[in-house]
Design a protein around this motif. Structure first.
Motif, mmCIF file in Angstrom:
data_model
loop_
_atom_site.group_PDB
_atom_site.id
_atom_site.type_symbol
_atom_site.label_atom_id
_atom_site.label_comp_id
_atom_site.label_asym_id
_atom_site.label_seq_id
_atom_site.Cartn_x
_atom_site.Cartn_y
_atom_site.Cartn_z
ATOM 1 N N GLN A 269 0.825 -1.201 0.000
ATOM 2 C CA GLN A 269 0.000 0.000 0.000
ATOM 3 C C GLN A 269 0.857 1.248 0.000
ATOM 4 O O GLN A 269 0.505 2.268 -0.611
ATOM 5 N N ARG A 270 2.021 1.211 0.644
ATOM 6 C CA ARG A 270 2.921 2.356 0.602
ATOM 7 C C ARG A 270 3.528 2.532 -0.790
ATOM 8 O O ARG A 270 3.803 3.650 -1.222
ATOM 9 N N VAL A 271 3.742 1.426 -1.509
ATOM 10 C CA VAL A 271 4.145 1.531 -2.911
ATOM 11 C C VAL A 271 3.065 2.258 -3.710
ATOM 12 O O VAL A 271 3.349 3.148 -4.523
ATOM 13 N N ALA A 272 1.804 1.884 -3.456
ATOM 14 C CA ALA A 272 0.696 2.523 -4.163
ATOM 15 C C ALA A 272 0.613 4.012 -3.838
ATOM 16 O O ALA A 272 0.321 4.838 -4.716
ATOM 17 N N ILE A 273 0.869 4.370 -2.577
ATOM 18 C CA ILE A 273 0.863 5.782 -2.189
ATOM 19 C C ILE A 273 1.995 6.534 -2.888
ATOM 20 O O ILE A 273 1.803 7.628 -3.422
ATOM 21 N N ALA A 274 3.183 5.934 -2.881
ATOM 22 C CA ALA A 274 4.324 6.568 -3.538
ATOM 23 C C ALA A 274 4.051 6.775 -5.024
ATOM 24 O O ALA A 274 4.359 7.834 -5.588
ATOM 25 N N ARG A 275 3.474 5.777 -5.671
ATOM 26 C CA ARG A 275 3.151 5.891 -7.094
ATOM 27 C C ARG A 275 2.129 6.996 -7.341
ATOM 28 O O ARG A 275 2.221 7.752 -8.315
ATOM 29 N N ALA A 276 1.142 7.114 -6.453
ATOM 30 C CA ALA A 276 0.092 8.114 -6.632
ATOM 31 C C ALA A 276 0.597 9.532 -6.432
ATOM 32 O O ALA A 276 0.020 10.487 -6.973
ATOM 33 N N LEU A 277 1.674 9.698 -5.664
ATOM 34 C CA LEU A 277 2.167 11.023 -5.325
ATOM 35 C C LEU A 277 3.443 11.432 -6.062
ATOM 36 O O LEU A 277 3.858 12.577 -5.985
ATOM 37 N N VAL A 278 4.057 10.490 -6.774
ATOM 38 C CA VAL A 278 5.391 10.749 -7.320
ATOM 39 C C VAL A 278 5.400 11.867 -8.357
ATOM 40 O O VAL A 278 6.408 12.559 -8.525
ATOM 41 N N HIS A 279 4.281 12.083 -9.039
ATOM 42 C CA HIS A 279 4.241 13.134 -10.062
ATOM 43 C C HIS A 279 3.672 14.450 -9.512
ATOM 44 O O HIS A 279 3.296 15.335 -10.280
ATOM 45 N N ASN A 280 3.641 14.561 -8.159
ATOM 46 C CA ASN A 280 3.161 15.782 -7.507
ATOM 47 C C ASN A 280 1.759 16.185 -7.968
ATOM 48 O O ASN A 280 1.532 17.326 -8.419
ATOM 49 N N PRO A 281 0.781 15.277 -7.829
ATOM 50 C CA PRO A 281 -0.584 15.624 -8.236
ATOM 51 C C PRO A 281 -1.139 16.703 -7.318
ATOM 52 O O PRO A 281 -0.739 16.829 -6.156
ATOM 53 N N ARG A 282 -2.076 17.478 -7.823
ATOM 54 C CA ARG A 282 -2.711 18.500 -6.995
ATOM 55 C C ARG A 282 -3.867 17.926 -6.199
ATOM 56 O O ARG A 282 -4.319 18.517 -5.218
ATOM 57 N N LEU A 283 -4.373 16.765 -6.611
ATOM 58 C CA LEU A 283 -5.488 16.115 -5.930
ATOM 59 C C LEU A 283 -5.188 14.637 -5.812
ATOM 60 O O LEU A 283 -4.806 13.991 -6.788
ATOM 61 N N LEU A 284 -5.360 14.091 -4.604
ATOM 62 C CA LEU A 284 -5.207 12.657 -4.381
ATOM 63 C C LEU A 284 -6.548 12.095 -3.933
ATOM 64 O O LEU A 284 -7.147 12.590 -2.973
ATOM 65 N N LEU A 285 -7.013 11.055 -4.610
ATOM 66 C CA LEU A 285 -8.250 10.363 -4.272
ATOM 67 C C LEU A 285 -7.884 8.985 -3.736
ATOM 68 O O LEU A 285 -7.155 8.242 -4.398
ATOM 69 N N ALA A 286 -8.366 8.656 -2.548
ATOM 70 C CA ALA A 286 -7.988 7.401 -1.896
ATOM 71 C C ALA A 286 -9.240 6.624 -1.531
ATOM 72 O O ALA A 286 -10.103 7.110 -0.792
ATOM 73 N N ASP A 287 -9.336 5.406 -2.057
ATOM 74 C CA ASP A 287 -10.521 4.563 -1.877
ATOM 75 C C ASP A 287 -10.210 3.438 -0.892
ATOM 76 O O ASP A 287 -9.588 2.434 -1.261
ATOM 77 N N GLU A 288 -10.609 3.607 0.367
ATOM 78 C CA GLU A 288 -10.386 2.601 1.418
ATOM 79 C C GLU A 288 -8.934 2.104 1.410
ATOM 80 O O GLU A 288 -8.686 0.898 1.342
ATOM 81 N N PRO A 289 -7.954 2.993 1.490
ATOM 82 C CA PRO A 289 -6.562 2.552 1.321
ATOM 83 C C PRO A 289 -6.049 1.670 2.453
ATOM 84 O O PRO A 289 -5.015 1.023 2.290
ATOM 85 N N THR A 290 -6.746 1.631 3.587
ATOM 86 C CA THR A 290 -6.295 0.780 4.697
ATOM 87 C C THR A 290 -7.266 -0.363 4.973
ATOM 88 O O THR A 290 -7.143 -1.058 5.976
ATOM 89 N N GLY A 291 -8.217 -0.568 4.080
ATOM 90 C CA GLY A 291 -9.263 -1.553 4.335
ATOM 91 C C GLY A 291 -8.778 -2.983 4.432
ATOM 92 O O GLY A 291 -9.412 -3.815 5.090
ATOM 93 N N ASN A 292 -7.659 -3.310 3.790
ATOM 94 C CA ASN A 292 -7.146 -4.681 3.804
ATOM 95 C C ASN A 292 -6.015 -4.885 4.812
ATOM 96 O O ASN A 292 -5.364 -5.927 4.792
ATOM 97 N N LEU A 293 -5.788 -3.893 5.680
ATOM 98 C CA LEU A 293 -4.624 -3.929 6.558
ATOM 99 C C LEU A 293 -5.037 -4.066 8.019
ATOM 100 O O LEU A 293 -6.121 -3.627 8.416
ATOM 101 N N ASP A 294 -4.148 -4.660 8.823
ATOM 102 C CA ASP A 294 -4.390 -4.732 10.255
ATOM 103 C C ASP A 294 -4.258 -3.329 10.848
ATOM 104 O O ASP A 294 -3.668 -2.432 10.235
ATOM 105 N N PRO A 295 -4.828 -3.110 12.052
ATOM 106 C CA PRO A 295 -4.877 -1.743 12.595
ATOM 107 C C PRO A 295 -3.526 -1.052 12.733
ATOM 108 O O PRO A 295 -3.409 0.140 12.425
ATOM 109 N N SER A 296 -2.505 -1.766 13.188
ATOM 110 C CA SER A 296 -1.207 -1.106 13.368
ATOM 111 C C SER A 296 -0.581 -0.731 12.030
ATOM 112 O O SER A 296 -0.035 0.364 11.869
ATOM 113 N N THR A 297 -0.683 -1.628 11.048
ATOM 114 C CA THR A 297 -0.160 -1.325 9.711
ATOM 115 C C THR A 297 -0.974 -0.211 9.060
ATOM 116 O O THR A 297 -0.418 0.676 8.401
#
Length: 216
Positions: free
Chosen positions: A142-170
Motif C-alpha cells: 500500500q505504501r508503494v501505491a501511495i508513492a506511485r500516486a504522489l510521485v508526479h506531484n498531483p494537486r489532488l489525491l483520491l484514496a478509496d479505502e486505502p487501509t481496508g485490507n490492513l491490520d490496525p497497526s499497519t
C-alpha cells in the motif's frame, strides 16, 4: 487543487446511487467521506476523477469542467494532476517497486530515478526499490501505491479505502505516510473510508447517503 462538485447525481438504470452531492475542496484540504457499504462512495470518487459518468450536475478541477472533456482529455488531466490510491493496491507484479512507482513519470516523459528514490524514502521503502511486489507485505504494497500516486506531484489525491485490507497497526502507519506526504506537498486529499482512525486526521468528515453529503 480546487475541487468543486455541484448537485451531482448518479443512477444505474432506474436505481439511484446518490443525488444532490455538492462539495468544495480547497487546495491542501483533507476531506474524509464515510457512509454505509453500497451507498456509492467509490463511484463518487470515480466521478471526481472522470473515471465514471454521472447523470446530473458538474465536477470541476481547478475550474475545468470535467464533464465537458472527452476521454483523452480526461486521461491527460488525471495523468498530470490527479493521483489515485485503491484498496487493492493495483501494483504490476512483473515490475519491481521502483518501476511501479515510476509509472506516472514515465507516462509524462519525465526523468524519474531521483524522484522515485526520494518518494520511496519518504514512505519508508528506500531500500526496497529492487524488490518485486510478491516479496512485500500488504502494508508495504500500500505504501508503494501511495508513492506511485504522489510521485508526479498531483494537486489532488483520491484514496478509496486505502487501509481496508490492513491490520490496525499497519493501517495507522500507512495513513501516517499518506497524510504526511499530502501535507508536505500541499496536495488536496479526498479519502473514502470506514475507518474511524483514518477520519481523525481529516480536516472535514462528511457522510454520503442517497440524498447527498452531510455532516455525520
Amino acid at each position: 487543487m480546487t475541487l468543486q462538485i455541484h448537485n451531482l447525481a448518479k443512477h444505474y438504470g432506474s436505481t439511484p446511487v446518490f443525488a444532490n452531492v455538492s462539495l468544495d475542496v480547497v487546495p491542501g484540504e483533507f476531506v474524509a467521506i464515510v457512509g454505509e457499504s453500497g451507498v456509492g462512495k467509490s463511484t463518487l470518487l470515480n466521478c471526481m476523477a472522470g473515471l465514471d459518468h454521472w447523470d446530473q450536475g458538474t465536477v470541476q478541477l481547478e475550474g475545468v469542467d470535467v464533464g465537458a472533456l472527452n476521454e483523452d482529455q480526461r486521461a491527460l488531466l488525471r495523468r498530470e494532476k490527479v493521483g489515485f490510491v485503491f484498496q487493492a493496491f493495483h501494483v504490476l507484479p512483473h515490475l519491481d517497486v521502483m518501476q511501479n512507482v515510476a509509472l506516472p513519470l514515465m507516462l509524462l516523459g519525465q526523468d524519474y530515478a531521483d524522484r522515485v528514490q526520494a518518494m520511496l524514502e519518504a514512505v519508508g521503502l528506500g531500500a526496497l526499490g529492487a524488490r518485486l511486489p510478491q516479496q512485500l507485505s500488504g502494508g508495504q504494497l500500500q505504501r508503494v501505491a501511495i508513492a506511485r500516486a504522489l510521485v508526479h506531484n498531483p494537486r489532488l489525491l483520491l484514496a478509496d479505502e486505502p487501509t481496508g485490507n490492513l491490520d490496525p497497526s499497519t493501517a495507522a502507519l500507512v495513513m501516517q505516510a499518506l497524510v504526511q506526504q499530502c501535507r508536505a506537498h500541499g496536495t488536496s486529499l479526498v479519502l473514502v473510508t470506514h475507518s474511524a482512525a483514518a477520519t481523525e486526521k481529516a480536516d472535514r468528515v462528511l457522510h454520503l447517503d442517497t440524498d447527498g453529503l452531510s455532516q455525520p
